[in-house]
Write an enzyme that holds these catalytic residues in place. Structure first.
Site, PDB file in Angstrom:
ATOM      1  N   LYS A 136       0.812  -1.217   0.000  1.00  0.00           N
ATOM      2  CA  LYS A 136       0.000   0.000   0.000  1.00  0.00           C
ATOM      3  C   LYS A 136       0.847   1.269   0.000  1.00  0.00           C
ATOM      4  O   LYS A 136       0.449   2.293  -0.575  1.00  0.00           O
ATOM      5  CB  LYS A 136      -0.945  -0.013   1.207  1.00  0.00           C
ATOM      6  CG  LYS A 136      -1.956  -1.158   1.187  1.00  0.00           C
ATOM      7  CD  LYS A 136      -2.846  -1.084  -0.031  1.00  0.00           C
ATOM      8  CE  LYS A 136      -3.909  -2.170  -0.061  1.00  0.00           C
ATOM      9  NZ  LYS A 136      -3.403  -3.496  -0.393  1.00  0.00           N
ATOM     10  N   GLU A 192      -2.166   7.625   8.016  1.00  0.00           N
ATOM     11  CA  GLU A 192      -2.651   8.691   7.148  1.00  0.00           C
ATOM     12  C   GLU A 192      -3.599   9.609   7.909  1.00  0.00           C
ATOM     13  O   GLU A 192      -4.211   9.214   8.907  1.00  0.00           O
ATOM     14  CB  GLU A 192      -3.430   8.104   5.966  1.00  0.00           C
ATOM     15  CG  GLU A 192      -2.621   7.373   4.947  1.00  0.00           C
ATOM     16  CD  GLU A 192      -3.485   6.839   3.826  1.00  0.00           C
ATOM     17  OE1 GLU A 192      -2.927   6.542   2.777  1.00  0.00           O
ATOM     18  OE2 GLU A 192      -4.716   6.707   4.003  1.00  0.00           O
ATOM     19  N   ARG A 233      -7.249  -7.460  -9.426  1.00  0.00           N
ATOM     20  CA  ARG A 233      -8.013  -8.699  -9.614  1.00  0.00           C
ATOM     21  C   ARG A 233      -9.439  -8.327  -9.989  1.00  0.00           C
ATOM     22  O   ARG A 233      -9.812  -7.159  -9.983  1.00  0.00           O
ATOM     23  CB  ARG A 233      -8.028  -9.504  -8.317  1.00  0.00           C
ATOM     24  CG  ARG A 233      -8.527  -8.682  -7.124  1.00  0.00           C
ATOM     25  CD  ARG A 233      -8.766  -9.498  -5.889  1.00  0.00           C
ATOM     26  NE  ARG A 233      -8.935  -8.667  -4.700  1.00  0.00           N
ATOM     27  CZ  ARG A 233     -10.038  -8.007  -4.370  1.00  0.00           C
ATOM     28  NH1 ARG A 233     -11.090  -8.046  -5.188  1.00  0.00           N
ATOM     29  NH2 ARG A 233     -10.105  -7.293  -3.264  1.00  0.00           N
TER      30      ARG A 233
END
Length: 483
Positions: A117, A201, A293
């Site tokens: 990430k 974050e 995906r």
């Protein structure tokens, strides 16, 4: 270009059945695999060939060497990973290629990039995609993490660096809560992803969770298939998905598409993919992650666009070009997907296991059901609780909400607890009817929704509940002594 003639499906349940159906339309022989616990699965019965995997009911679907051995023994040309399990494993994609098999999905390096990430966030920032302020490297040290959080300013969100799906994620409103939340997030990340590293974050309050579906081939052609609104979530887990988003402005929608297509083109990505964003109350856009995906919620996109995403995945993996230009894709109407889970809503959504004694499904115009269960099927405790996906479509938002109410009222599953009654409550909520929802929508309402008397009422109770809601909304007026 190498034509795929025989394909192994390295997955189970409704997604395995979905891939089987795509294969049949492409004249590809579909090879299913199954654990001993899954031997009565409907996908096992409908595949052209089905091979039992010996071993632990979960680990057999994660055994790279075992799956490739079956594919080679069956003389398959390719492997489709579905979603979950090995679908986002760069190691699996590389192993398939090394074994001379086509991996139906993106390049291993892109799976690897977006599986991290922090690396993916940095890569997107480097090509001009807006991201949320936060750490640029994985972090495991609690003291350093606290220092960074204090510097960013609260609220902050702690996220697993090597995972997703809401696991290893905690929101911290104030500094005094940070240590406990950090410990919980890193422990959960270690449990589910093998690494406890996280990133921190700035937390965006009450955003909409909007994702853009992308398809790209190896020749540099990139198209979007509109957006999906995944804001209705419980504890960061998607519950309902909608396409298109009811109240997204044309300007924000256009900008989301521009950002997504530009990013995919610049990165040289191939296959289908989904770029996920948060859109805040002021319509600021922030990249959060990309899924390399097929998504659980792909049917809503297929319905409004007419594009079969599984077939396009397979054709791109063969080396084929996209069969259409952006301007040739016509989006029509609204589609909603309801994730039907075998879980006890009244008991903190605990998974529900057992044999299905009654299974009556909805139908009619504008109704699609992707399911791997049937009356007499036994739901075992080894897998995810999602057992079906109900998808409804109509030309406008009001029509699709009405369609959803009707379809949910027709859907009866007995023998196990399900969340169908919860979905029924949601589609009568005033803000849902208006198309107004953010990621806090469901959590703010759970206390009221949990007051349902029964999750599997008999027909009289279902009708009574349905009638009472119509009365409450002013859609029906009773006269005299009628009850």
């Amino acid at each position: 270009m190498k034509k795929i003639k025989k394909l192994l499906i390295a997955n189970r349940g409704e997604i395995a059945l979905r891939i089987i159906r795509a294969c049949k339309e492409l004249d590809i022989t579909a090879v299913a695999v199954y654990s001993e616990a899954d031997k009565e699965g409907v996908w096992v019965k409908k595949a052209d060939i089905a091979v039992e995997l010996q071993g632990h009911p979960v680990q057999v679907y994660l055994d790279i060497d075992g799956l490739i051995a079956v594919a080679k023994a069956q003389r398959c040309d390719a492997i489709h990973p579905g979603y979950g399990f090995l679908s986002e494993s760069a190691e699996f994609a590389r192993a398939c290629t090394k074994a001379g098999l086509i991996f139906v999905g993106p390049k291993p390096e892109h799976i690897e990039l977006f599986g991290d990430k922090i690396a993916s966030k940095n890569a997107m920032r480097d090509i001009g995609v807006p991201v949320i302020e936060g750490t640029q490297e994985p972090i495991f040290d609690a003291k350093e993490a606290r220092r960074i959080a204090d510097e960013i300013g609260y609220p902050v969100i702690i996220k697993a660096a090597y995972g997703g799906g809401g696991r290893g994620m905690r929101i911290v409103e104030k500094a005094s809560d940070f240590a406990k939340a950090f410990e919980a997030a890193t422990a959960e990340a270690t449990k589910f992803f093998g690494k406890g590293d996280v990133f921190i974050e700035k937390y965006v309050k009450n955003p909409r969770h909007i994702e853009v579906q992308i398809i790209a081939d190896k020749y540099g052609n990139v198209v979007h298939l509109a957006e999906r609104d995944c804001s209705i979530q419980r504890r960061h887990q998607k519950v309902i998905e909608i396409s298109p988003s009811p109240l997204l402005s044309p300007e924000v929608r256009k900008e989301l598409f521009r950002i997504a297509q530009k990013a995919i083109y610049r990165l040289g990505y191939e296959s289908v993919g989904t770029i996920e964003f948060l859109v805040d109350e002021k319509d600021n856009i922030y990249f959060i992650e990309m899924n390399t995906r097929i998504q659980v919620e792909h049917p809503v996109t297929e319905i409004i666009s007419g594009v079969d995403l599984i077939q396009r995945m397979i054709q791109i993996a063969e080396g084929d070009k996209l069969h259409f230009l952006q301007e040739e894709i016509a989006f029509r109407g609204y589609a909603i997907e309801f994730r039907i889970n075998a879980e006890d809503v009244k008991n903190d959504f605990m998974p529900s296991f057992g044999t299905i004694t009654q299974y009556l499904t909805p139908g009619g115009p504008g109704v699609r059901l992707d399911s791997g269960i049937y009356a007499g099927y036994t739901i075992v405790p080894h897998y995810d609780s999602m057992v079906a996906k109900l998808i409804v479509w109509a030309l406008d938002w009001e029509g699709v909400v009405r369609k959803a109410r009707r379809a949910l009222d027709e859907f009866i599953i007995e023998g196990v607890e399900t969340n169908i009654a919860l979905h029924k409550e949601i589609v009568y909520d005033d803000d849902f009817i208006k198309g107004k929802f953010t990621t806090s929508f469901l959590d703010e309402r759970m206390e009221n929704f949990a007051l349902l008397k029964s999750l599997n009422p008999d027909k009289t109770e279902r009708t009574g509940s349905f009638m009472s809601r119509l009365i409450q909304k002013g859609l029906v007026t009773l006269k005299g002594d009628f009850v």
